[in-house]
Design a protein around this motif. Sequence first.
Motif, PDB file in Angstrom:
ATOM      1  N   GLY A   1       0.825  -1.196   0.000  1.00  0.00           N
ATOM      2  CA  GLY A   1       0.000   0.000   0.000  1.00  0.00           C
ATOM      3  C   GLY A   1       0.860   1.247   0.000  1.00  0.00           C
ATOM      4  O   GLY A   1       1.967   1.262   0.565  1.00  0.00           O
ATOM      5  N   ARG A   2       0.371   2.291  -0.649  1.00  0.00           N
ATOM      6  CA  ARG A   2       1.083   3.567  -0.654  1.00  0.00           C
ATOM      7  C   ARG A   2       0.054   4.678  -0.807  1.00  0.00           C
ATOM      8  O   ARG A   2      -0.689   4.678  -1.776  1.00  0.00           O
ATOM      9  CB  ARG A   2       2.110   3.623  -1.782  1.00  0.00           C
ATOM     10  CG  ARG A   2       3.047   4.819  -1.654  1.00  0.00           C
ATOM     11  CD  ARG A   2       4.159   4.779  -2.688  1.00  0.00           C
ATOM     12  NE  ARG A   2       5.201   5.709  -2.336  1.00  0.00           N
ATOM     13  CZ  ARG A   2       6.270   5.970  -3.092  1.00  0.00           C
ATOM     14  NH1 ARG A   2       6.423   5.327  -4.253  1.00  0.00           N
ATOM     15  NH2 ARG A   2       7.181   6.838  -2.704  1.00  0.00           N
ATOM     16  N   SER A   3       0.016   5.584   0.177  1.00  0.00           N
ATOM     17  CA  SER A   3      -0.997   6.633   0.208  1.00  0.00           C
ATOM     18  C   SER A   3      -2.371   5.972   0.217  1.00  0.00           C
ATOM     19  O   SER A   3      -2.623   5.084   1.028  1.00  0.00           O
ATOM     20  CB  SER A   3      -0.811   7.571  -0.984  1.00  0.00           C
ATOM     21  OG  SER A   3      -1.731   8.651  -0.907  1.00  0.00           O
ATOM     22  N   LYS A   4      -3.248   6.316  -0.709  1.00  0.00           N
ATOM     23  CA  LYS A   4      -4.589   5.727  -0.721  1.00  0.00           C
ATOM     24  C   LYS A   4      -4.693   4.513  -1.639  1.00  0.00           C
ATOM     25  O   LYS A   4      -5.751   3.893  -1.736  1.00  0.00           O
ATOM     26  CB  LYS A   4      -5.618   6.772  -1.164  1.00  0.00           C
ATOM     27  CG  LYS A   4      -5.441   7.246  -2.606  1.00  0.00           C
ATOM     28  CD  LYS A   4      -6.524   8.258  -2.974  1.00  0.00           C
ATOM     29  CE  LYS A   4      -6.375   8.697  -4.438  1.00  0.00           C
ATOM     30  NZ  LYS A   4      -7.432   9.659  -4.826  1.00  0.00           N
ATOM     31  N   PHE A   5      -3.593   4.164  -2.294  1.00  0.00           N
ATOM     32  CA  PHE A   5      -3.654   3.098  -3.292  1.00  0.00           C
ATOM     33  C   PHE A   5      -3.064   1.781  -2.786  1.00  0.00           C
ATOM     34  O   PHE A   5      -2.178   1.759  -1.921  1.00  0.00           O
ATOM     35  CB  PHE A   5      -2.921   3.513  -4.572  1.00  0.00           C
ATOM     36  CG  PHE A   5      -3.600   4.613  -5.328  1.00  0.00           C
ATOM     37  CD1 PHE A   5      -4.788   4.370  -6.004  1.00  0.00           C
ATOM     38  CD2 PHE A   5      -3.063   5.896  -5.353  1.00  0.00           C
ATOM     39  CE1 PHE A   5      -5.428   5.379  -6.705  1.00  0.00           C
ATOM     40  CE2 PHE A   5      -3.687   6.908  -6.054  1.00  0.00           C
ATOM     41  CZ  PHE A   5      -4.878   6.653  -6.731  1.00  0.00           C
ATOM     42  N   ILE A   6      -3.578   0.701  -3.366  1.00  0.00           N
ATOM     43  CA  ILE A   6      -3.066  -0.642  -3.135  1.00  0.00           C
ATOM     44  C   ILE A   6      -2.468  -1.123  -4.454  1.00  0.00           C
ATOM     45  O   ILE A   6      -3.115  -1.032  -5.504  1.00  0.00           O
ATOM     46  CB  ILE A   6      -4.198  -1.587  -2.688  1.00  0.00           C
ATOM     47  CG1 ILE A   6      -4.800  -1.094  -1.363  1.00  0.00           C
ATOM     48  CG2 ILE A   6      -3.670  -3.029  -2.539  1.00  0.00           C
ATOM     49  CD1 ILE A   6      -6.127  -1.734  -1.035  1.00  0.00           C
TER      50      ILE A   6
END
Length: 394
Positions: free
Chosen positions: A191-196
Amino acid sequence: MKKHLFVIFACTLLASFTAFGQSKLKPKYKGYDIFSAGSYVYVVRSDIGYFLRARRLDGASTTKSEIFPLNEALSSGIGYFGLNRISDGKLKGTRCVVRGTMYSTYRNFGRTKGQFKDIGSEEAQDGDHYFAVGVRKGNKPRRIYVIKGNKFYRFKSLKDKKPEKGFDGVALPKELQTDSTNKDEIVAIWGRSKFIYVLKNTEFGPLIYRTSDLRKPFSTVVSAPNDGVRKFLIGGLTAEQGGKTSVVWKSISGAFPFCNTSSNQSSEVAAPKVSETITVGFVKGSTSSIEKNWSITATVGMETGGLGALVASAHAELSTTYGGASVKTKSKEWSTQNTTTVNLDEGKLVKGGQCIGYWQGQMFINNKLIMTTGIYFTDTKSPPEEEPAFFNVK
């Protein structure tokens, strides 16, 4: 009295044992994972004792990936993930290592003093993948995901006694379902920020997909690991168009194999005296080229011939599925590159109908000579029957 006519045979032969096409990346396993923390994405490789740090995994390699030594205390985790927060207006990341019923947190992997905490829920123990999304700012929470089989669970903290309501064993989207036909396709999830993100093996090579909701399909917008990152991933040296590993026996001199083709078995012919300059061990020019997209922040021991040689050696030990040759190398026992002159045969007498040969085992990755063995003698015109042994080479 008739003189016997002796016909002498000499040529250079190449005998191949293995040659493989484009390989897959090896999926995440204990001690090997991708995760994001702060402004970076990390690749952990416990098998060689190093980790990679990059601003991004895809796109052009405009900035070299940084390679750091991994402290042994942080190796062999069953999963790695990062927890992000805003501190003094800056994005900060905590690195987490999962070990069975516990996880530990670190401000960086250069300091091994961590905080150990119990995992509160059985659903969060022994997961296949761990990752977190979101950034803690004020009271805004982060979310931690645990994937087990074909379901996922979501937590505010791994210390929680149970998953969040509505996220207690949710079915994964179809592209993450790990049935028997595609269980090796999923390399890693992070995961990174709001994204998977998910890195998958595909017919077009390794590709990265993303989504903002794990209950929905991943986007059709894809990217691929850049060259520096891909080469650090397990199987990455050959996970490209035309990538392959091959292992061969090669005659080290054009004067051999040498045969006395006379039908008179009692005849004897002196083999030529030849001096040849050969390379034994890692071929530094090729293995150092693996490092061109890396900034290596620590000196790798000379006994391994450099980090590129270490990665190449580990790659050679992989199965053919992942682009290796299933060849034992024991990289720490290798000398560095050694160029030496050898004197062949010194006029050895070869009887009628017999041959002799001198051979060297050679390994190529992507058509570049990477490793070589010492010299092997045969009393035939054929190379040794066994595969070359790439260990204990001096």
